[in-house]
Scaffold this motif. Structure first.
Motif, PDB file in Angstrom:
ATOM      1  N   TYR A 109       0.858  -1.199   0.000  1.00 13.21           N
ATOM      2  CA  TYR A 109       0.000   0.000   0.000  1.00 13.21           C
ATOM      3  C   TYR A 109       0.883   1.234   0.000  1.00 13.21           C
ATOM      4  O   TYR A 109       1.869   1.300   0.733  1.00 13.21           O
ATOM      5  CB  TYR A 109      -0.908   0.007   1.233  1.00 13.21           C
ATOM      6  CG  TYR A 109      -1.950  -1.082   1.216  1.00 13.21           C
ATOM      7  CD1 TYR A 109      -3.081  -0.961   0.416  1.00 13.21           C
ATOM      8  CD2 TYR A 109      -1.805  -2.227   1.990  1.00 13.21           C
ATOM      9  CE1 TYR A 109      -4.046  -1.958   0.385  1.00 13.21           C
ATOM     10  CE2 TYR A 109      -2.766  -3.230   1.964  1.00 13.21           C
ATOM     11  CZ  TYR A 109      -3.876  -3.090   1.163  1.00 13.21           C
ATOM     12  OH  TYR A 109      -4.817  -4.083   1.139  1.00 13.21           O
ATOM     13  N   PRO A 152      -4.248   1.852   5.354  1.00 13.27           N
ATOM     14  CA  PRO A 152      -4.366   1.958   3.894  1.00 13.27           C
ATOM     15  C   PRO A 152      -5.575   2.764   3.446  1.00 13.27           C
ATOM     16  O   PRO A 152      -6.647   2.671   4.048  1.00 13.27           O
ATOM     17  CB  PRO A 152      -4.493   0.500   3.440  1.00 13.27           C
ATOM     18  CG  PRO A 152      -3.881  -0.302   4.517  1.00 13.27           C
ATOM     19  CD  PRO A 152      -4.171   0.447   5.793  1.00 13.27           C
ATOM     20  N   GLU A 204      -6.186   2.802  -0.069  1.00 13.33           N
ATOM     21  CA  GLU A 204      -6.386   2.398  -1.456  1.00 13.33           C
ATOM     22  C   GLU A 204      -6.772   0.926  -1.521  1.00 13.33           C
ATOM     23  O   GLU A 204      -6.523   0.166  -0.592  1.00 13.33           O
ATOM     24  CB  GLU A 204      -5.148   2.681  -2.319  1.00 13.33           C
ATOM     25  CG  GLU A 204      -3.929   1.874  -1.954  1.00 13.33           C
ATOM     26  CD  GLU A 204      -2.739   2.209  -2.852  1.00 13.33           C
ATOM     27  OE1 GLU A 204      -2.909   2.807  -3.917  1.00 13.33           O
ATOM     28  OE2 GLU A 204      -1.616   1.851  -2.446  1.00 13.33           O
ATOM     29  N   VAL A 228      -6.286  -2.613  -3.516  1.00 14.94           N
ATOM     30  CA  VAL A 228      -5.316  -3.307  -4.363  1.00 14.94           C
ATOM     31  C   VAL A 228      -5.955  -4.596  -4.864  1.00 14.94           C
ATOM     32  O   VAL A 228      -6.550  -5.340  -4.089  1.00 14.94           O
ATOM     33  CB  VAL A 228      -4.025  -3.627  -3.580  1.00 14.94           C
ATOM     34  CG1 VAL A 228      -3.048  -4.402  -4.454  1.00 14.94           C
ATOM     35  CG2 VAL A 228      -3.373  -2.347  -3.070  1.00 14.94           C
TER      36      VAL A 228
END
Ligand SMILES: Cc1cc2nc3c(=O)[nH]c(=O)nc-3n(C[C@H](O)[C@H](O)[C@H](O)COP(=O)(O)O)c2cc1C
Length: 189
Positions: A12, A151, A153, A155
């Protein structure tokens, strides 16, 4: 399950910078590294911890982020790591560190994933500048920087396509895609 944790542990690079990580949390993560394997059991790794915003600001400029994402200069202010663990090799214990720091880094990042945190191993470090900025003694070799945070985001793991391209990429929704080779591709016999 270990497999679930390994899948959860992605690299991340965007974080909720306003979510702090306590020093005690970093110490617990380093304790996982302490208990990990070390060639000849020399245990030559030492650790420099930062969870202080001012110290974090000193570290950030010396790190290179996501080399394949040419249009992305790295996390913007507000999305930067809340903490760092810098893995050092103590040259007074050994002159070579083998793969100790890789094992250490994986232990730490799995521990972080278990705690709902995430991070990224950064090998592309301007070590001279970082050494000067933090006053790291010459006896310590800077081996890896682990960036840590909550995090921000998503993935997605993909399968490497017929072109064989392994470059990770961002889609229009900001999802980070990471191609992985298939099991049959990597088992050669
Ligand atoms: C030894 C090592 C060094 C790395 N150095 C960097 C780096 O300098 N900058 C970066 O953004 N990512 C770095 N990475 C993260 C890789 O890009 C990442 O592991 C890869 O894209 C696969 O993604 P995954 O970790 O989610 O499986 C490094 C990873 C490893 C193992």
């Amino acid at each position: 399950m270990l497999r679930d944790l390994i899948i959860k542990r992605r690299s991340y690079r965007r974080f909720h910078q306003d979510v702090p990580i306590e020093l005690e949390t970093l110490r617990e993560l380093v304790d996982l590294a302490r208990l990990s394997s070390s060639a000849a059991n020399l245990q030559p790794l030492k650790y420099l911890l930062s969870c202080d915003p001012v110290k974090n600001t000193l570290i950030f400029p010396y790190l290179a982020w996501a080399g394949y994402l040419k249009d992305w200069p790295g996390p913007c202010e507000g999305e930067r790591p809340s903490a760092y663990i810098i893995i050092l090799g103590d040259t007074e214990i050994s002159q070579s560190f083998g793969c100790d720091h890789g094992i250490s880094a994986q232990s730490i990042l799995l521990g972080a994933a278990e705690k709902g945190l995430g991070g990224c191993m950064i090998g592309a470090v301007q070590t001279k500048g970082l050494r000067e900025a933090l006053g790291i003694l010459s006896r310590y070799e800077i081996l890896l920087v682990l960036a840590l945070g909550k995090p921000k985001e998503t993935v997605a793991i993909e399968t490497v396509g017929p072109t064989g391209d392994v470059k990770y990429w961002h889609d229009d929704d900001g999802i980070h895609h990471v191609p992985k080779r298939t099991l049959d591709d990597i088992i050669v016999g």
